[in-house]
Design a protein around this motif. Structure first.
Motif, short mmCIF file in Angstrom:
data_model
loop_
_atom_site.label_atom_id
_atom_site.label_comp_id
_atom_site.label_asym_id
_atom_site.label_seq_id
_atom_site.Cartn_x
_atom_site.Cartn_y
_atom_site.Cartn_z
N PRO A 1 -44.72 8.91 6.92
CA PRO A 1 -43.31 8.87 6.53
C PRO A 1 -43.05 9.79 5.34
O PRO A 1 -43.86 9.86 4.41
CB PRO A 1 -43.08 7.41 6.16
CG PRO A 1 -44.23 6.66 6.74
CD PRO A 1 -45.39 7.61 6.75
N LYS B 1 -39.93 10.69 2.59
CA LYS B 1 -38.63 10.24 2.10
C LYS B 1 -38.15 11.17 1.00
O LYS B 1 -38.90 11.51 0.08
CB LYS B 1 -38.72 8.82 1.57
CG LYS B 1 -37.40 8.24 1.07
CD LYS B 1 -37.58 6.82 0.57
CE LYS B 1 -36.25 6.24 0.09
NZ LYS B 1 -36.41 4.86 -0.41
N SER C 1 -33.30 11.17 7.32
CA SER C 1 -33.33 9.89 8.02
C SER C 1 -34.43 9.00 7.45
O SER C 1 -35.49 9.47 7.02
CB SER C 1 -33.56 10.12 9.52
OG SER C 1 -33.87 8.91 10.17
N ASP C 2 -34.20 7.70 7.46
CA ASP C 2 -35.21 6.74 7.01
C ASP C 2 -36.43 6.73 7.91
O ASP C 2 -37.51 6.26 7.51
CB ASP C 2 -34.62 5.33 6.94
CG ASP C 2 -33.60 5.18 5.81
OD1 ASP C 2 -33.66 5.99 4.87
OD2 ASP C 2 -32.76 4.27 5.89
N SER C 3 -36.27 7.22 9.15
CA SER C 3 -37.38 7.23 10.11
C SER C 3 -38.09 8.58 10.19
O SER C 3 -38.91 8.79 11.08
CB SER C 3 -36.86 6.83 11.50
OG SER C 3 -35.87 7.76 11.94
N THR D 1 -43.11 10.63 -0.93
CA THR D 1 -41.75 10.55 -1.46
C THR D 1 -41.51 11.75 -2.36
O THR D 1 -42.27 11.97 -3.32
CB THR D 1 -41.52 9.25 -2.25
OG1 THR D 1 -41.70 8.13 -1.38
CG2 THR D 1 -40.12 9.21 -2.84
#
Length: 527
Positions: A211, A213, A240-242, A287
């Motif tokens: 992921p 972010k 997108s969060d995904s 992140t």
């Protein structure tokens, strides 16, 4: 008498410095060492034991370990004096350099060994993809050749107990020694070897999704990022969060750094310097936090006659921040940190005039794109008029055959005229002036003429000439004999078929204007 003594002393010293110097070498095994003069010429006839060779002052004598052998030491000795010379390593060979200037009676003692005898320790190097890694032995700077899987590597525990492991492209997934992670210095892994150890190199990342972010904050921060690429391919859902990428992917962020300044940037909490583009190798959940503030802007006006003929950019054109223009006055905002607007003509067009706050640019300032207008201030006014390039004038350039391929003709916008053979006819318009004719090399034997008049180079001994051409101009480049040959002038009263350089018939019942024509299959000049 004193002068005579001084003269004789200088003469003796000069003779001494010009004579050969003896180099004494004590070599333990000539089969393990070669001696080169200035790293080129091999010295023949040397043997194990004591040797003398005569060289010129200033010579560099190279002591080089042969393939499969190592230099243990090269020592300069003279009685009780001993100095260990430095041993260098480069491209898999060891060598020491003896720079010879004078003969002080020194003897150089050279000790060597067979690597088969010194490499008494061994380890196992495992690698999944050898094409993605380079392993180097720092002792001699040799590359360790690897195959996929297990590799047995023998080394000298006294002098070869380290390896340098570097990725050839993207970062490696992991490097361990006996199961413990090796330290990475940002460029390479330097691992310490022990007899029987195992070095495990995993270049490929596991097939897993990570992921990613983005946390953006500040003035209109959601507009800061321009594009995001993953392994060179643009992605649209990066906010997108995904959003995920495969482990080992390269993330490239392009942003509007001309309108925003980055006040803080972190990757997984670690501070980073944001560059444009900003690249991140993703190896885990990531992140990326970026704080920005918008640069202050000021208003100004751009007047343009035909927006289809011109492109305008905020700042530098390569940032591709194009300003949408309409015919007439356009009110636009420009950032104060880059008070610049750049103009690039559309294909087939040119800038006819450009005026900024009362200052009118000269024609030669408008020829080469981009044209950058700087030092703009509040309510500055730029007025641009454009034109369509119509190369409706003709000229001819003739180049002596011996100079084929050595002459370049360049328009004022830095584009080149394609020269084809000895004589080339080409079209141009007034904005192409002045042309630059450039020779491969300056030569006093080459003459450049325009319409029969010799042209001087732009400065003495320069290979460049500045040419201003008129319709029908003839340029000739060659020796003085070649350049003085003039095309025959046309007899306009003679019955003949006359064509212009475009192959169209010309009515010669009236006086022909000056220019080049084809008359009965030959080029004819009409003055």
């Amino acid at each position: 008498m004193k002068k005579i003594f001084t003269f004789l002393l200088i003469a003796a010293l000069t003779a001494l410095s010009a004579s050969a110097v003896t180099v004494r070498l004590d070599i333990d095994d000539i089969d393990r060492v070669e001696v080169l003069i200035n790293d080129e010429q091999d010295v023949p006839g040397l043997k194990s034991g004591y040797n003398e060779i005569d060289v010129d002052p200033g010579t560099a004598v190279y002591i080089v370990a042969r393939t499969g052998c190592s230099l243990l030491s090269v020592a300069e000795t003279n009685g009780d004096y001993k100095y260990d010379m430095q041993i260098h390593a480069e491209d898999g060979r060891q060598f020491s350099i003896i720079n010879v200037y004078s003969d002080y009676g020194d003897t150089y003692v050279i000790k060597s060994a067979s690597q088969a005898d010194t490499r008494t320790a061994q380890c196992t190097i495992k690698v999944d993809d050898p094409a993605k890694v380079k392993v180097v032995n720092p002792a001699d700077e040799s590359t360790v050749e690897l195959t996929a899987g297990d590799n047995t590597y023998k080394f000298d525990p006294a002098t070869e107990s380290t390896l340098t492991i570097k990725p050839t492209g993207r970062p490696l997934y992991s490097v361990t020694v006996n199961g413990s992670e090796a330290a990475f210095n940002g460029y390479a892994y330097n691992v310490t070897l022990t007899d029987g150890c195992t070095v495990d190199i995993l270049a490929n990342f596991p097939d897993k999704d990570c992921p990613v972010k983005f946390v953006l904050s500040g003035d209109q921060a959601d507009l800061f990022i321009r594009t995001v690429d993953v392994d060179g391919r643009a992605v649209a859902d990066f906010m997108s969060d995904s959003f995920t990428v495969k482990a080992g992917s390269e993330l490239s962020i392009s942003a509007h750094t001309d309108e925003w300044q980055v006040t803080e940037c972190t990757v997984n909490g670690v501070s980073a310097t944001f560059s444009n583009p900003f690249n991140v190798f993703v190896t885990e959940a990531t992140t990326i936090a970026i704080s920005v503030s918008k640069y202050a802007t000021f208003p100004m006006t751009i007047n343009v006659d035909d927006p289809a003929r011109i492109h305008a950019y905020r700042g530098y054109s390569y940032n591709n921040d194009e300003i949408a223009l309409n015919a007439g006055a356009n009110r636009v905002d420009i950032t104060r940190n880059t008070p610049i607007v750049s103009f690039v003509p559309a294909d087939g067009c040119y800038i006819k005039s450009l005026e900024v706050d009362g200052y009118e640019y000269a024609d030669d300032e408008l020829r080469v794109a981009p044209v950058m207008v700087g030092s703009l201030t509040d309510n500055s006014v730029i007025t641009v008029t454009t034109g369509v390039i119509d190369r409706n004038m003709d000229a001819t350039i003739s180049v002596e055959p011996s100079l084929a391929g050595q002459v370049t003709l360049i328009r004022s916008d830095h584009s080149s005229v394609t020269l084809d053979g000895e004589t080339t006819a080409f079209h141009f318009y007034e904005g192409d002036n002045p042309f630059t004719l450039e020779l491969a090399a300056a030569s006093d034997d080459i003459v450049v003429t325009v319409d029969g008049s010799a042209i001087a180079p732009v400065y003495p001994s320069s290979p460049k000439y500045s040419l201003t051409l008129a319709n029908g101009s003839v340029v000739r480049v060659g020796s003085s004999d070649y350049s003085s040959i003039r095309l025959p002038e046309a007899d306009i009263d003679a019955p003949a078929r006359i064509y212009n350089l475009q192959g169209m018939p010309v009515d010669h019942s009236v006086t022909l204007p000056s220019g080049l024509y084809i008359v009965n299959g030959k080029k004819i000049l009409v003055r």
